[in-house]
Design an enzyme around this catalytic site. Structure first.
Site, PDB file in Angstrom:
ATOM      1  N   CYS A   1       0.839  -1.192   0.000  1.00 39.03           N
ATOM      2  CA  CYS A   1       0.000   0.000   0.000  1.00 39.03           C
ATOM      3  C   CYS A   1       0.883   1.255   0.000  1.00 39.03           C
ATOM      4  O   CYS A   1       2.057   1.196   0.396  1.00 39.03           O
ATOM      5  CB  CYS A   1      -0.906   0.010   1.228  1.00 39.03           C
ATOM      6  SG  CYS A   1      -2.278  -1.162   1.160  1.00 39.03           S
TER       7      CYS A   1
ATOM      8  N   ASN B   1      -0.116 -13.895  -9.722  1.00 36.88           N
ATOM      9  CA  ASN B   1      -0.770 -14.941  -8.933  1.00 36.88           C
ATOM     10  C   ASN B   1      -1.870 -14.262  -8.120  1.00 36.88           C
ATOM     11  O   ASN B   1      -1.597 -13.301  -7.405  1.00 36.88           O
ATOM     12  CB  ASN B   1       0.200 -15.613  -7.971  1.00 36.88           C
ATOM     13  CG  ASN B   1       1.347 -16.302  -8.684  1.00 36.88           C
ATOM     14  OD1 ASN B   1       1.199 -16.765  -9.812  1.00 36.88           O
ATOM     15  ND2 ASN B   1       2.495 -16.368  -8.032  1.00 36.88           N
TER      16      ASN B   1
ATOM     17  N   GLN C   1       4.264  -9.977 -10.610  1.00 37.15           N
ATOM     18  CA  GLN C   1       5.719 -10.017 -10.523  1.00 37.15           C
ATOM     19  C   GLN C   1       6.312 -10.125 -11.916  1.00 37.15           C
ATOM     20  O   GLN C   1       5.612 -10.442 -12.889  1.00 37.15           O
ATOM     21  CB  GLN C   1       6.183 -11.197  -9.663  1.00 37.15           C
ATOM     22  CG  GLN C   1       5.687 -11.158  -8.228  1.00 37.15           C
ATOM     23  CD  GLN C   1       6.219 -12.315  -7.410  1.00 37.15           C
ATOM     24  OE1 GLN C   1       7.421 -12.426  -7.169  1.00 37.15           O
ATOM     25  NE2 GLN C   1       5.322 -13.201  -6.992  1.00 37.15           N
TER      26      GLN C   1
ATOM     27  N   HIS D   1      -1.285  -7.296  -7.102  1.00 36.40           N
ATOM     28  CA  HIS D   1       0.062  -7.120  -7.630  1.00 36.40           C
ATOM     29  C   HIS D   1       0.457  -8.329  -8.471  1.00 36.40           C
ATOM     30  O   HIS D   1      -0.163  -9.387  -8.404  1.00 36.40           O
ATOM     31  CB  HIS D   1       1.069  -6.939  -6.492  1.00 36.40           C
ATOM     32  CG  HIS D   1       1.380  -8.205  -5.742  1.00 36.40           C
ATOM     33  ND1 HIS D   1       0.482  -8.804  -4.869  1.00 36.40           N
ATOM     34  CD2 HIS D   1       2.480  -9.010  -5.747  1.00 36.40           C
ATOM     35  CE1 HIS D   1       1.026  -9.893  -4.353  1.00 36.40           C
ATOM     36  NE2 HIS D   1       2.224 -10.050  -4.884  1.00 36.40           N
TER      37      HIS D   1
END
Length: 360
Positions: free
Chosen positions: A73, A168, A183, A181
C-alpha cells in the site's frame, strides 16, 4: 505516460508509472533497511536437463500480513511501506526477497552458479481492496506499458534470457500478499515451458510451413465452441487440450513475438478484452476466482519468427469449495487429467455474467 525512477533505502530500484505528466511522487525512502542479501543458486537436474533455483533466504519473506500492515500500500505519515509515495498509479520495484538477483551469492560453494537475474514486484493499483478485474481499461493500459518498459530494460541485463511477467491471485494459488500485484522474473536460462513452446513451433513450421499460432487461431475460429471473446486485435479461447478446469488463452490477432512489439491499436484493445475474461471468471461462481496469469514472449535464445506472444490465465478452482490439486499423474509424470471438458468450460464462461464478476 510519466516514468519516475528512484531508489529505496537499501539500494533497490523503484519506478512509478503514471498516466498523467503532472503526477508528483515521493522519491526518498525514510526507512533504514539493511542491504538485501541473497544466497540463491542454480542447480542442474541432470535427470531431466532442467535448472532448479534454490533460494533458502526466501523462507523469511512476508506472509499474509493484516491489511493495515500491507507493504504494498502507499506510505502514510504513520507508516512507511515499500512504496514511499502516498499515492501511485502503477509502481514497480525490486523484490526484497528475490529468487534471482544480479548480486546473488552461490551458497558458499563454487559447485553451483549463483541465480543471477532479477525479480520485480508490480503493484497494479494503490487500492488494497481492488483486483486486476476491477481496474479500468485506462489503468490496464498503464500496467501494460510498465510490462513493456520492464521487458526492454530487463532483457538488456547481462545474462538475462527470459523476461516473464505474471500475476498470482488468491490464497488458493499460494499468494502471500493480498494487495493486487504481479511479478516479473528475469531468468538467466530458457525456462522448460518456453523450450517446449519453441520446439513445437519449429516442428510445426518444418512440417507445414505455417506458424503454429496461426494454425491454432484459425482452428479455434473455425470450430468456435471454445472462443470466449474477441475484438479486432485480440481473441480469447479455451484451448482444445486445456490442462486446468478453467484455462483461457489470449492471443493478439496480429502475430508478434513480445510485448514491446504490440501495435498501438493492440495496446488499446487489450484491456477491455482481458477485463471481460477476468470478470467472467469471477462471475462463474460469483466468487473471486484464484488464478495465474502468465505472459509468454520471446527469449533471447529465439528469433522473432519463432515465438508468438500470448497470455495464459488458468484457475485451479473447478467448483465452489473444490480445487484441482496436482496429484500423482500431474506432479510425478506431468500428465494432466482435466475433469471439465474445454468445450463445457468455454460454454460456462460465455454464459457467466461478466457484470457480476466484480468481486473483490
Amino acid at each position: 505516460m510519466k516514468r519516475t525512477q528512484a531508489w529505496l533505502s537499501d539500494g533497490r530500484e523503484i519506478l512509478y508509472f503514471d498516466r498523467y505528466d503532472d503526477a508528483v511522487r515521493r522519491l526518498d525512502d525514510p526507512r533504514s533497511l539493511p542491504q538485501v542479501s541473497t544466497d540463491a543458486a542454480l542447480r542442474w537436474d541432470a535427470a531431466v536437463e532442467e535448472w532448479v533455483v534454490v533460494a533458502g533466504h526466501r523462507q523469511g519473506r512476508t506472509h499474509h500480513p493484516p491489511t493495515d500492515e500491507c507493504p504494498l500500500c502507499p506510505s502514510t505519515s504513520e507508516r512507511q511501506t515499500e512504496v514511499p509515495s502516498s499515492d501511485y498509479d502503477v509502481v514497480v520495484f525490486e523484490n526484497r526477497f528475490p529468487s534471482l538477483s544480479m548480486s546473488a551469492g552461490s551458497e558458499g560453494s563454487p559447485e553451483w552458479p549463483p541465480a543471477t537475474g532479477r525479480c520485480e514486484v508490480v503493484c497494479f493499483t494503490p487500492d488494497h481492496e481492488a483486483s486486476f478485474g476491477t481496474l479500468s481499461p485506462e489503468q490496464v493500459r498503464t500496467v501494460l506499458e510498465a510490462w513493456v518498459d520492464r521487458t526492454l530494460e530487463l532483457r538488456a541485463l547481462p545474462g538475462v534470457v527470459q523476461v516473464f511477467p505474471f500475476e498470482n491471485r488468491g490464497r488458493e494459488i499460494g499468494v502471500t500478499l493480498a494487495h493486487p500485484h504481479g511479478q516479473i522474473y528475469a531468468y538467466p536460462f530458457e525456462p522448460p515451458r518456453m523450450t517446449r513452446l519453441l520446439t513445437a513451433e519449429r516442428h510445426h513450421v518444418q512440417r507445414t510451413g505455417e506458424h503454429l499460432s496461426d494454425h491454432i487461431l484459425r482452428t479455434e475460429r473455425a470450430d468456435g465452441r471454445r472462443v470466449i471473446a474477441e475484438n479486432d486485435e485480440w481473441i480469447a479461447f479455451v484451448p482444445v487440450a486445456a490442462r486446468w478446469p478453467f484455462e483461457v488463452h489470449l492471443y493478439p490477432t496480429t502475430r508478434v513475438s513480445d510485448l514491446p512489439s504490440l501495435s498501438e491499436a493492440a495496446r488499446v484493445a487489450f484491456g477491455p478484452l482481458y477485463l471481460e475474461v477476468l470478470r467472467r471468471l469471477d462471475g462463474l461462481f460469483d466468487l473471486p476466482m484464484p488464478y495465474v496469469a502468465a505472459w509468454y514472449q520471446r527469449p533471447s535464445t529465439a528469433g522473432p519468427e519463432e515465438c508468438a506472444l500470448h497470455l495464459v490465465v488458468f484457475s485451479s478452482r473447478r467448483a465452489p469449495g473444490k480445487l484441482k490439486h496436482l496429484a500423482g499423474s500431474e506432479s510425478a509424470m506431468d500428465v494432466f487429467i482435466n475433469d471439465i471438458p474445454p468445450e463445457r468450460a468455454a460454454a460456462m464462461l460465455r454464459a457467466a455474467d461478466d457484470a457480476v464478476g466484480t468481486s473483490r
